[in-house]
Design an enzyme around this catalytic site. Structure first.
Site, mmCIF file in Angstrom:
data_model
loop_
_atom_site.group_PDB
_atom_site.id
_atom_site.type_symbol
_atom_site.label_atom_id
_atom_site.label_comp_id
_atom_site.label_asym_id
_atom_site.label_seq_id
_atom_site.Cartn_x
_atom_site.Cartn_y
_atom_site.Cartn_z
ATOM 1 C CG HIS A 358 4.292 3.196 2.139
ATOM 2 N ND1 HIS A 358 5.521 2.632 2.343
ATOM 3 C CD2 HIS A 358 3.582 2.953 3.263
ATOM 4 C CE1 HIS A 358 5.566 2.059 3.534
ATOM 5 N NE2 HIS A 358 4.400 2.236 4.109
ATOM 6 C CE LYS A 546 11.687 -2.692 -9.281
ATOM 7 N NZ LYS A 546 12.041 -1.855 -8.162
ATOM 8 N NE ARG A 547 2.801 -1.690 -6.768
ATOM 9 C CZ ARG A 547 2.588 -0.436 -7.166
ATOM 10 N NH1 ARG A 547 1.681 -0.172 -8.095
ATOM 11 N NH2 ARG A 547 3.279 0.563 -6.654
ATOM 12 C CE LYS A 552 6.441 -0.332 -8.472
ATOM 13 N NZ LYS A 552 7.408 0.036 -7.421
ATOM 14 C CB THR A 656 11.865 -3.072 -0.043
ATOM 15 O OG1 THR A 656 10.711 -3.654 -0.653
ATOM 16 C CG2 THR A 656 11.454 -2.000 0.942
ATOM 17 C CE LYS A 660 12.394 -7.271 -0.081
ATOM 18 N NZ LYS A 660 11.055 -7.133 -0.680
#
Length: 820
Positions: A358, A546-547, A552, A656, A660
């Protein structure tokens, strides 16, 4: 399965359960007690289908998937189950008759604290799709008492508190003590030789716990197939040692109880110290061993006490690197408990283990210190040693004389166990989770393994379940879609393509955006209630949830907001022309991740300044959503105008949340990273706002070591001003040096490495340009509505139903369950 209960039957059953459980009448119960009663009625409705599904497993001798994951971020179960048995309307009516609102009752359910980020939510989506498509599967994980943590924001800082999600119990779970098994730690390996000269291995002087499963129903849409999420609790073998207590050794008296308790208390304990690393390793081995023991036992029970054909009827899918010990533990069980010879055991293992990678981030490719591993799991370690020895011989055979390749590929290296490599060696399938991610794995990160076994590698782009994130999370839009194209999209998301015929229909576009606004009003109320911040539903809701991780680039987002704020203060024309924006963040940072936690503090400090500044006329508001989780995510996705997907290119495996947002009609503002690439392919680059370095450019800069963020600092006045505000007290007047570490990470060094390793300063100008394109595009309401609708119309590829069917066809080879 069509619900068998009428409204009157539901009301009667609720009344009886309320009386039995709480010694009350319906008009006396609290909302929490009503939730418990309603949950029991729903459970009673699906229980026969749950039993029948597992009977069908046995009758058909169907191949079973065991989906091994440290995380399952399930979200609340009640509403999702009602939708999947097509019973939400009748329950809503029954509750109204009893004086209760279904939405308020759903809010009484705690989000199960069994996961944290995208990895766990993907696992939950996969379970939903497996049941909906009719394939036999168990999700296998840990019943964490407190999850990772519940996040509180105090004075701008993240504070971790226990997430006591089980304080009212879980009405959907069933304890299954008949499947309990012992899991052993520590001790030393024993060996004896029998009369035939065969060696038999065991453990002595070990400590152990009892693994006890709790089963939760996973109801497929239509209710015909109900699979199982099996989460393991740890209990002491002997609760209390009276002899030790009588001798005054009080800690020894409760040693086993404490060992059991710590294993299942929290998800991802802080591993910045030895004890944390040891606990993580215990957790992984605990649920892996328990799952494998039970899988073998169940197979033997239905196959005449024999394991013949086991590899044809069972598949273990390792969801990232955490469960990679499956390979070695299955070898141990087959050899030590079932008396297999090595070659026979290895033939079974390598035909029923599969591995999903992942991420390419180094911390996710776990490497355990050999000393720790050997002391905690001595027999498993000895098996890994032998796997490694034989693997090295295979490398030499495939690539004679290539000693450097051996060093790059060996499982035991530099006094560490490389767990991802163990998973690859012991699996018949290795897959990435987006086309770009798989390409990077094959061409760079796992190139040696791909060259040795190209047939093992494939891509399976991630997906999400539309039943959770549209049908349940955005009922207004779901109803509108169903009126336009029918309900087929609920189980076939490709049908969304039919919405394209409305892309130039002004009436339909107006309806679409009216739904978006109603969802924005709903989120605005949530923000007002939880953050005490008033936001304008007519502003652009620009969302990054998100995390929290440096790659990120939440830090780039907030630096850019600071840049916009500076420009507004300096340039009245820019202020007047700028369309109002509400920037929404939601993220948890790992407890030991200091820089990520400092980023949260910066976001909240900037929010405190900007939100109070009347001179910018409300053109910017900044909101940090506390304790981001599935239940508030559903509200956020439905309301978003812009989907921030801004990770450094080549770093995000898939993502993901991007899917969404797309499903709910929010265009992507992002880099060409992970699944963003495929989203742009589906919707068209003209319907997204793409910026930044490409993955090839990032990789080239890293290879050539020719990125110097100091040059950008020296040459770009806006960027320099923003960075100086990190250290001059603009957002931390009481402690001007509060954000010095963030400043240093961009300009000075990164833990002894190069500065700005995620290319924030390099991408910031391009990010600003993309942001301004989006800001201008939103001013043309018809054009924006068309762009938003096309997101939903082109999301069909990103259903987890499609992903699961690809796994089934190309990796797992499962058969559908027939309950006739």
């Amino acid at each position: 399965m069509k619900i068998s209960y009428t409204k009157e039957v539901i009301k009667s059953k609720i009344s009886e359960i309320v009386k039995t459980l709480f010694r009350k009448r319906v008009d006396e119960v609290s909302p929490q007690q009503m939730f418990q009663a309603v949950a029991m009625v729903v459970k009673d409705e699906i229980i026969d289908a749950w039993i029948d599904t597992h009977k069908a497993y046995e009758k058909q001798d169907t191949k079973i998937l065991y989906y091994m994951s440290m995380e399952f971020l399930m979200g609340r179960a009640l509403g999702n189950m009602m939708i999947n048995i097509c019973a939400d309307d009748v329950f809503r009516e029954a509750l109204q008759d009893l004086g209760f609102d279904l939405n308020a009752i759903e809010d009484q359910e705690a989000d199960p604290a069994l996961g944290n980020g995208g990895l766990g939510r993907l696992a939950a989506c996969f379970l939903d799709s497996l049941a909906t498509l009719g394939y036999g599967a168990y999700g296998c994980g840990i019943r964490y008492k407190y999850g990772m943590f519940a996040q509180r924001i105090r004075n701008g800082y993240q504070v971790e508190v226990p997430d006591n999600w089980l304080r009212h119990g879980n009405p959907f779970e069933i304890r299954r003590p008949e499947y309990a098994c012992e899991v052993k730690f520590g001790g030393h390996v024993t060996m004896r030789v029998d009369e035939k000269g065969r060696e038999h291995f065991g453990l002595a002087d070990y400590r152990s716990v009892l693994a006890v499963p709790y089963d939760l129903p996973i109801v497929g849409y239509g209710g015909d197939v109900v699979n199982t999420l099996r989460i393991w609790d740890a209990e002491p073998i002997n609760t209390f040692n009276l002899d030790s207590f009588d001798r005054g050794d009080y800690l020894k008296a409760v040693e086993q109880e404490n060992l059991a308790k710590t294993i299942v208390e929290v998800l991802y304990p802080n591993d910045n110290h030895y004890a944390g690393k040891e606990l993580r390793l215990k957790q992984q081995y605990f649920f892996i061993s328990a799952t494998l023991q039970t899988a073998i036992r169940k197979y033997k029970e239905s196959h005449g006490d024999s394991l013949k054909g086991f590899e044809k009827k069972v598949v273990f899918q390792m969801n990232d690197t955490h469960p990679s010990m499956t390979v070695a533990e299955l070898m141990r069980l087959l050899m030590d408990e079932e008396q297999y010879e090595w070659d026979d055991a290895w033939a079974v293992v390598t035909k029923c283990c599969a591995y999903t990678n992942h991420t390419i981030m180094s911390e996710a490719l776990e490497k355990w210190p050999i000393d720790l591993f050997r002391s905690l799991l001595p027999r498993v370690y000895s098996i890994i040693e032998e796997i490694n020895r034989r693997f090295i011989l295979d490398i030499y055979k495939a690539f004679p004389g290539d000693f450097q390749r051996v060093s790059r590929m060996e499982i035991l290296h530099d006094y560490k166990v490389r767990m991802a490599y163990l998973a690859i060696v012991g699996s018949y399938s290795v897959n990435g989770v987006a086309a770009l991610h798989t390409k990077i794995l094959e061409e760079r990160e796992l190139r040696d393994f791909y060259e040795m076994w190209p047939e093992k590698f494939s891509n399976k782009t991630n997906g999400i379940t539309q039943r959770r994130f549209l049908l349940h999370g955005n009922p207004l839009l779901a109803d509108w879609v169903s009126k336009k194209i029918g309900k087929g999209w609920i189980t076939d998301l490709s049908r969304m393509k039919e919405l394209e015929r409305y892309a130039d229909d002004p009436k339909a576009l107006k309806e679409f955006m009216a739904i978006k606004r109603r969802n924005k009003v709903r989120l605005a109320r949530y923000i007002e209630e939880h953050n005490r911040i008033t936001v304008d539903p007519d502003s652009i809701f620009d969302v990054q949830v998100k995390r929290l991780h440096e790659y990120k680039r939440q830090l780039m987002n907030i630096l850019h907001i600071m840049m916009l704020y500076n420009r507004m203060k300096q340039d009245p024309e820019f202020l007047d022309a700028y369309y109002p924006h509400t920037f929404i963040f939601g993220a948890k940072a790992a407890a030991g991740y200091a820089r990520a936690k400092q980023t949260i503090k910066l976001i909240n400090s900037v929010a405190d300044v900007i939100n109070k500044d009347a001179s910018i006329q409300g053109k910017i508001k900044v909101v940090f959503i506390e304790d981001y989780k599935v239940s508030n995510a559903e509200i956020i996705f439905a309301a978003a105008d812009i989907s921030e997907q801004i990770s450094t290119a080549s770093r995000e495996a898939s993502g993901t949340s991007n899917m969404k947002f797309m499903l709910n009609g929010a265009p992507t503002l992002g880099t060409m990273d992970g699944a963003n690439v495929e989203i742009v392919e589906e919707v068209g680059e003209e319907n997204a706002f793409i910026f930044g370095l490409s993955s090839d450019e990032v990789i080239r800069y890293e290879r050539d070591c020719n990125y110097f963020p100091g040059d950008i600092f020296a040459s770009n006045d806006e960027i320099r001003d923003v960075l100086m505000q990190l250290i001059n007290g603009t957002y931390s007047p009481e402690d001007p040096g509060q954000f010095r570490e963030l400043y240093d990470s961009l300009l000075v060094s990164y833990g002894g490495g190069r500065p700005d390793p995620y290319f924030i300063l390099m991408d910031l100008p391009s990010y600003h340009e993309a942001h301004m394109r989006a800001n201008e595009a939103y001013k043309d309401s018809l054009k924006w509505a068309r762009m938003a609708l096309l997101q939903t119309a082109n999301c069909g590829k990103f259903s987890s139903d499609r992903t699961i069917q690809e796994y089934v066809d190309e990796i797992w080879h499962l058969d559908r369950i027939s309950k006739e």
